[in-house]
Design a protein around this motif. Structure first.
Motif, PDB file in Angstrom:
ATOM      1  N   MET A   1       0.853  -1.205   0.015  1.00 16.37           N
ATOM      2  CA  MET A   1       0.170   0.058   0.161  1.00 16.37           C
ATOM      3  C   MET A   1       0.962   1.256  -0.076  1.00 16.37           C
ATOM      4  N   ASP A   2       0.470   2.166  -0.789  1.00 12.84           N
ATOM      5  CA  ASP A   2       1.149   3.352  -0.846  1.00 12.84           C
ATOM      6  C   ASP A   2       1.296   4.252   0.572  1.00 12.84           C
ATOM      7  N   GLU A   3       2.157   4.991   0.811  1.00 10.83           N
ATOM      8  CA  GLU A   3       1.729   5.727   2.181  1.00 10.83           C
ATOM      9  C   GLU A   3       0.579   6.535   2.230  1.00 10.83           C
TER      10      GLU A   3
ATOM     11  N   ALA B   1      -9.500  -4.317   1.363  1.00 14.74           N
ATOM     12  CA  ALA B   1      -9.040  -5.501   1.816  1.00 14.74           C
ATOM     13  C   ALA B   1      -7.710  -5.597   2.153  1.00 14.74           C
ATOM     14  N   LEU B   2      -7.171  -6.286   3.248  1.00 13.62           N
ATOM     15  CA  LEU B   2      -6.047  -6.275   3.949  1.00 13.62           C
ATOM     16  C   LEU B   2      -5.499  -7.763   3.864  1.00 13.62           C
ATOM     17  N   LEU B   3      -4.448  -8.116   3.228  1.00 17.43           N
ATOM     18  CA  LEU B   3      -3.682  -9.230   3.152  1.00 17.43           C
ATOM     19  C   LEU B   3      -2.355  -9.421   4.040  1.00 17.43           C
ATOM     20  N   ALA B   4      -2.361 -10.221   4.790  1.00 17.22           N
ATOM     21  CA  ALA B   4      -1.088 -10.726   5.454  1.00 17.22           C
ATOM     22  C   ALA B   4      -0.773 -12.257   4.947  1.00 17.22           C
ATOM     23  N   ILE B   5      -0.167 -12.050   3.879  1.00 15.28           N
ATOM     24  CA  ILE B   5       0.016 -13.420   3.491  1.00 15.28           C
ATOM     25  C   ILE B   5       1.577 -13.529   2.896  1.00 15.28           C
ATOM     26  N   SER B   6       2.390 -13.992   3.160  1.00 13.51           N
ATOM     27  CA  SER B   6       3.705 -14.068   2.818  1.00 13.51           C
ATOM     28  C   SER B   6       4.200 -15.157   1.827  1.00 13.51           C
TER      29      SER B   6
ATOM     30  N   HIS C   1       2.665 -17.124  -4.315  1.00 11.36           N
ATOM     31  CA  HIS C   1       1.785 -17.408  -4.964  1.00 11.36           C
ATOM     32  C   HIS C   1       0.176 -17.175  -4.471  1.00 11.36           C
ATOM     33  N   LEU C   2       0.261 -17.629  -3.149  1.00 11.04           N
ATOM     34  CA  LEU C   2      -0.984 -17.324  -2.385  1.00 11.04           C
ATOM     35  C   LEU C   2      -1.421 -15.995  -2.372  1.00 11.04           C
ATOM     36  N   ALA C   3      -0.552 -15.229  -2.166  1.00  6.69           N
ATOM     37  CA  ALA C   3      -0.617 -13.738  -1.976  1.00  6.69           C
ATOM     38  C   ALA C   3      -1.592 -13.189  -3.392  1.00  6.69           C
ATOM     39  N   ALA C   4      -0.718 -13.737  -4.471  1.00  7.11           N
ATOM     40  CA  ALA C   4      -0.914 -13.240  -5.862  1.00  7.11           C
ATOM     41  C   ALA C   4      -2.528 -13.922  -6.100  1.00  7.11           C
ATOM     42  N   LEU C   5      -2.593 -14.954  -5.809  1.00  2.00           N
ATOM     43  CA  LEU C   5      -4.017 -15.457  -6.133  1.00  2.00           C
ATOM     44  C   LEU C   5      -4.987 -14.900  -5.293  1.00  2.00           C
ATOM     45  N   VAL C   6      -5.053 -14.936  -3.949  1.00  2.00           N
ATOM     46  CA  VAL C   6      -5.986 -14.008  -3.286  1.00  2.00           C
ATOM     47  C   VAL C   6      -6.145 -12.492  -3.460  1.00  2.00           C
ATOM     48  N   LYS C   7      -4.991 -11.812  -3.845  1.00  2.00           N
ATOM     49  CA  LYS C   7      -5.126 -10.369  -4.312  1.00  2.00           C
ATOM     50  C   LYS C   7      -5.982 -10.506  -5.662  1.00  2.00           C
TER      51      LYS C   7
ATOM     52  N   VAL D   1      -9.351  -8.380  -6.107  1.00  2.00           N
ATOM     53  CA  VAL D   1      -9.496  -7.269  -7.092  1.00  2.00           C
ATOM     54  C   VAL D   1     -10.589  -7.476  -8.205  1.00  2.00           C
ATOM     55  N   ASP D   2     -10.700  -8.758  -8.729  1.00  2.00           N
ATOM     56  CA  ASP D   2     -11.923  -8.946  -9.590  1.00  2.00           C
ATOM     57  C   ASP D   2     -13.031  -8.915  -8.793  1.00  2.00           C
ATOM     58  N   MET D   3     -13.163  -8.883  -7.677  1.00  2.00           N
ATOM     59  CA  MET D   3     -14.591  -8.705  -6.918  1.00  2.00           C
ATOM     60  C   MET D   3     -14.580  -7.101  -6.312  1.00  2.00           C
ATOM     61  N   ASN D   4     -13.940  -6.435  -7.043  1.00  2.00           N
ATOM     62  CA  ASN D   4     -13.971  -4.895  -6.796  1.00  2.00           C
ATOM     63  C   ASN D   4     -13.487  -4.434  -5.369  1.00  2.00           C
ATOM     64  N   TYR D   5     -12.230  -5.281  -4.743  1.00  2.00           N
ATOM     65  CA  TYR D   5     -11.726  -4.625  -3.710  1.00  2.00           C
ATOM     66  C   TYR D   5     -10.492  -3.997  -3.628  1.00  2.00           C
ATOM     67  N   LYS D   6     -10.327  -3.140  -2.886  1.00  3.48           N
ATOM     68  CA  LYS D   6      -9.055  -2.362  -2.893  1.00  3.48           C
ATOM     69  C   LYS D   6      -8.228  -2.985  -2.084  1.00  3.48           C
ATOM     70  N   VAL D   7      -6.958  -3.769  -2.635  1.00  6.38           N
ATOM     71  CA  VAL D   7      -6.249  -4.522  -1.858  1.00  6.38           C
ATOM     72  C   VAL D   7      -5.178  -3.913  -1.350  1.00  6.38           C
TER      73      VAL D   7
END
Length: 154
Positions: free
Chosen positions: A1-3, A14-19, A22-28, A32-38
């Motif tokens: 996220m930008d400052e 939406a906030l992701l704490a996934i390190s 490939h999981l982070a990319a899939l969830v993001k 995003v396809d569901m119109n969330y700002k991730v």
């Protein structure tokens, strides 16, 4: 996220704490396809900062975030001890290999709304829709009462 990322009233943050990359990319991409700002964080301290800055609607936590032992996940420990007033605005998802997807008892024991097994991430969009809709239905009487309590008398 930008400052200085701006969250508009119509945004669904939406906030992701996934390190795991490939999981982070899939969830993001699904969100995003569901119109969330991730927004994605890579350290527990950043999670705490972001969580207190924005009322996120959806939060995903990986059981072994930032290489931690799943039993000592600092983010999970943090949200488990938060007062309900700080947790109520978000729907929490926990992703890991040791969970049975949509097992409500596991989710309850871990103080999240939904647990998801990594093997079943192909159903992620449906799981998010179902869990968010159930949470909204559950909280709608509370939100209605709260809205009425703060309305000015006519």
């Amino acid at each position: 996220m930008d400052e200085f990322d701006i969250i508009a009233p119509d945004d669904h943050p939406a906030l992701l704490a996934i390190s795991t990359p490939h999981l982070a990319a899939l969830v993001k991409s699904t969100l995003v396809d569901m119109n969330y700002k991730v927004h994605v964080v890579d350290r527990p301290v950043l999670f705490e900062t972001r969580f207190t800055q924005v009322n996120y609607e959806v939060i995903f936590i990986e059981e072994a975030f930032a290489g931690c032992d799943p039993m000592q996940n600092t983010i999970l420990s943090m949200i488990q001890t938060l007062p309900m007033a700080q947790r109520r605005h978000a729907v929490f998802f926990l992703i890991g290999s040791g969970y049975e997807t949509l097992n409500t008892m596991q989710a309850f024991a871990l103080s999240v709304h939904c647990v998801i097994n990594v093997a079943e991430l192909s159903m992620l969009a449906e799981l998010v829709q179902k869990t968010v809709a159930e949470n909204d239905l559950f909280l709608s009487p509370f939100r209605d009462a709260q809205r009425r309590a703060f309305q000015k008398p006519a």
